[in-house]
Every structure is written in structure tokens, then in C-alpha cells.
Design a protein around this motif. Structure first.
Motif, PDB file in Angstrom:
ATOM      1  N   THR A 137     -13.394  63.170  27.588  1.00 10.20           N
ATOM      2  CA  THR A 137     -14.080  64.128  28.392  1.00 10.20           C
ATOM      3  C   THR A 137     -13.319  64.849  29.478  1.00 10.20           C
ATOM      4  O   THR A 137     -13.670  65.382  30.633  1.00 10.20           O
ATOM      5  CB  THR A 137     -15.193  63.008  29.368  1.00 10.20           C
ATOM      6  N   VAL A 142     -13.106  69.344  26.455  1.00 10.51           N
ATOM      7  CA  VAL A 142     -14.327  69.828  26.181  1.00 10.51           C
ATOM      8  C   VAL A 142     -14.363  71.174  25.964  1.00 10.51           C
ATOM      9  O   VAL A 142     -15.463  71.811  25.619  1.00 10.51           O
ATOM     10  CB  VAL A 142     -15.232  69.309  27.536  1.00 10.51           C
ATOM     11  N   THR A 186     -20.749  66.614  30.563  1.00  9.44           N
ATOM     12  CA  THR A 186     -19.712  66.400  31.527  1.00  9.44           C
ATOM     13  C   THR A 186     -19.481  67.354  32.563  1.00  9.44           C
ATOM     14  O   THR A 186     -18.873  67.148  33.441  1.00  9.44           O
ATOM     15  CB  THR A 186     -18.527  66.321  30.523  1.00  9.44           C
ATOM     16  N   THR A 193     -20.526  60.043  34.078  1.00  3.91           N
ATOM     17  CA  THR A 193     -19.566  60.737  33.229  1.00  3.91           C
ATOM     18  C   THR A 193     -18.464  59.651  33.489  1.00  3.91           C
ATOM     19  O   THR A 193     -18.063  59.245  34.704  1.00  3.91           O
ATOM     20  CB  THR A 193     -19.414  62.029  33.496  1.00  3.91           C
TER      21      THR A 193
END
Length: 339
Positions: A137, A142, A186, A193
Motif C-alpha cells: 500500500t 499503488v 488506499t 488501510t
């Protein structure tokens, strides 16, 4: 697989009427949508049994996400995805940027976490806050998940494999949809998260994603025809170059357009977070002011009675009144003053 290439009757031309009437039954798509919708509904029932409320907007958003997934696989997008380049481009755009956005707004992971048995929760909590989840994450990670899948798909041999194999096509679609969901999950942070990032970082990532859209669009716009031998068997509709130009515009311009709701949600979340921080700071300052007033009143009550003002001991020097931002740790650091 293109019907003509598989020895089946070719599909008729895609007319405005067939945009509405061309449907198919795809068991894998139906099963996936039923699994998502059923799991969400089950989690919602458990949530309501606990006495807690769940925002209706989240239910609506998740339902729209599932509906979009169904349209991608069952409507004309699923019927003509192996026949027209621009149809598959629109299909992939919805899978990456539109359906996952609505699914993430629905906060499904919160419902899923509430349904986890108590004996599994310590292990899930350790994994959720572990190093692997932190890396997956990370903002750079991402960003790659959002930008790279379509670049790999269209700029390599994988695209033609998705045309020739339904299994490969389904797996690629699942990967694209999953990457999109991880990104929006996220970045929105509606669900918990592993990493609490900044919404300003999210806006920077959005700029990187727009650059990725532009790169892919320009390459498809100016580059060679993708899967030329496959699409040449169509025999109707726009020419191969025109078909690819339309698809490039969908991926480039369409990606930027559908990103506007995302920016709107991020700005809304950012505003609410700042308002919440401001309320916390105001409440803390009010408590400190009340405590200071009580201390001053207590000190005044403890002074000996009858002592004249001339013979009284000098008190502490008066303190300078403090500005409100001097008690905010972030602003105090910015202006080089300590609270």
C-alpha cells in the motif's frame, strides 16, 4: 474469441440499436457479481444486527460498482470486446477506473472485518499492519498498480492472447479490476488501510496517472496497429486505424474524464479530515484554557486574607497572550515556534 476466427457466424455490425439489445450470458461474470453482492448484503445484515447504522450512500455506490461489472461482461461490451478495439478499450477503462471507484466508496472491507471471527482477528490485525501490507500500500506501489497493467497489456503480446483465450481474458480482467480497487481503497481511506497516507500525495499520484494515460494514448495513436491480423477478419465497421484511434482516445481522454469524480471524492475527504483536525485542536485549546482558569482561581483562593496590596509578595510576571496557531504542533513547527 472472434466468431469468424472460431468458425462461428460473424457478429452483425454494431448499430445504435444493438448497443442496447446485444447481451450475452457469461457464467463467470454472473457468479462474480453474485458473490460480491451477496457477500456485501450478508455483511450488511450482520452490521445492522449489531445495532450500528450504515450509510445508504455506501450501499448505493457498491451496488453501482457491481452493476458496472455486470455491464462490462454481459452487455455489448462483453459481446463485442473481441471484435472492436475501442469496445475492449472502454471495457478495460471501466474495469480499472470506474467500477473499482464505486466499490471502494462502498467500504466493503469494513463489513468484511466486522464478520471475521474473534479468534482470527489478532492474526488478521498482525498481517494488516505487517511489513508486506505496508509495502503493498505504499504510494509508489499503488501508482504502479494503476499505471502499469494497461501499459503491459497493450504494449506487449498479452493483448492478442486475451483475444484468443477466454481464460486469459478473464484473468487479465480480474487483475485489472483488483489493481483498480487496491488503488482507490488506499487513496480514499474510507476503509481502514495499513498505511495512513496524505490526500495531497494522492493528488500527486493522480497527476502521474494522467501522464501514464497520455503515454499509452500517444503510443496507440501513433504506433502500429495492435493485433492487426485478428481485427482484419471483422469485415465491417471502422477501419483498423480509425478503430484504434477511437480506443486510444477512450483510454487517454476518457481516463482523465472519469478521474474527475475521484478528485472530487479525494478533495471532499481531505476537507472533512482537516475540519476534524481543527475541531480536535479547538477542543484541546478550550480544555487547556479551562484548566488554566481553574488553576488561577485556586491560586487566588490560597492567598492569605488581610494582606495589604503593598505588602504582598510580587506574583509571577504576566504571560504574553498566545496566538491560536502557536498551540497547533504542525503550525508551530512551520512558523518555528514551539507550543
Amino acid at each position: 474469441m472472434l466468431p469468424a476466427a472460431a468458425g462461428l457466424p460473424p457478429l452483425p455490425p454494431l448499430t445504435p440499436l444493438r448497443l442496447l439489445t446485444a447481451w450475452r450470458f457469461e457464467p463467470a461474470v454472473v457468479a462474480a457479481c453474485l458473490a460480491l453482492g451477496g457477500s456485501y448484503a450478508a455483511g450488511l445484515r450482520r452490521w445492522h444486527r449489531s445495532g450500528a447504522r450504515w450509510p445508504r450512500g455506501r450501499v448505493t455506490a457498491f451496488a453501482l460498482g457491481v452493476l458496472l461489472l455486470a455491464l462490462v461482461g454481459l452487455s455489448f461490451l462483453g459481446v463485442y470486446d473481441d471484435t472492436l478495439f475501442w469496445v475492449r478499450a472502454l471495457q478495460n477503462l471501466v474495469l480499472l477506473m470506474v467500477a473499482p471507484l464505486f466499490l471502494a466508496v462502498g467500504a466493503p472491507l469494513t463489513l468484511a472485518a466486522a464478520a471475521v471471527p474473534d479468534r482470527w482477528r489478532p492474526r488478521m490485525r498482525r498481517w494488516f499492519h505487517g511489513r508486506t501490507a505496508q509495502v503493498l500500500t505504499f504510494p509508489f506501489t499503488v501508482t504502479i498498480l494503476l499505471v502499469v497493467p494497461l501499459l503491459v497489456l497493450y504494449l506487449g503480446p498479452l493483448y492478442e492472447q486475451t483475444l484468443r483465450s477466454g481464460v486469459v481474458s478473464g484473468l487479465v480482467s480480474a487483475v485489472i479490476g483488483t489493481c483498480g480497487f487496491v488503488y482507490f481503497w488506499t487513496r480514499f481511506r474510507i476503509d481502514p488501510t495499513p498505511r495512513a497516507g496524505s490526500y495531497l500525495v494522492t493528488l500527486w499520484i493522480t497527476g502521474v496517472e494522467m501522464v501514464g494515460d497520455a503515454v499509452l494514448g500517444v503510443v496507440l495513436w501513433l504506433g502500429p496497429i495492435v493485433a492487426e491480423a485478428w481485427y482484419a477478419a471483422r469485415g465491417w465497421g471502422p477501419g483498423l486505424r480509425t478503430d484504434q484511434l477511437i480506443g486510444a482516445g477512450i483510454l487517454w481522454i476518457g481516463g482523465d474524464v472519469v478521474g474527475l469524480p475521484f478528485v472530487g471524492v479525494v478533495l471532499h475527504r481531505f476537507t472533512r479530515e482537516e475540519e476534524h483536525k481543527a475541531r480536535e485542536i479547538d477542543a484541546r485549546l478550550d480544555r487547556e484554557e479551562a484548566e488554566a482558569a481553574r488553576d488561577a482561581a485556586a491560586m487566588s483562593a490560597e492567598k492569605p486574607a488581610g494582606r495589604s496590596a503593598a505588602g504582598s509578595e510580587p506574583g509571577p510576571p504576566p504571560q504574553r497572550s498566545r496566538l491560536w496557531w502557536e498551540d497547533d504542533p504542525q503550525l508551530a513547527e512551520r512558523f518555528r515556534r514551539r507550543p
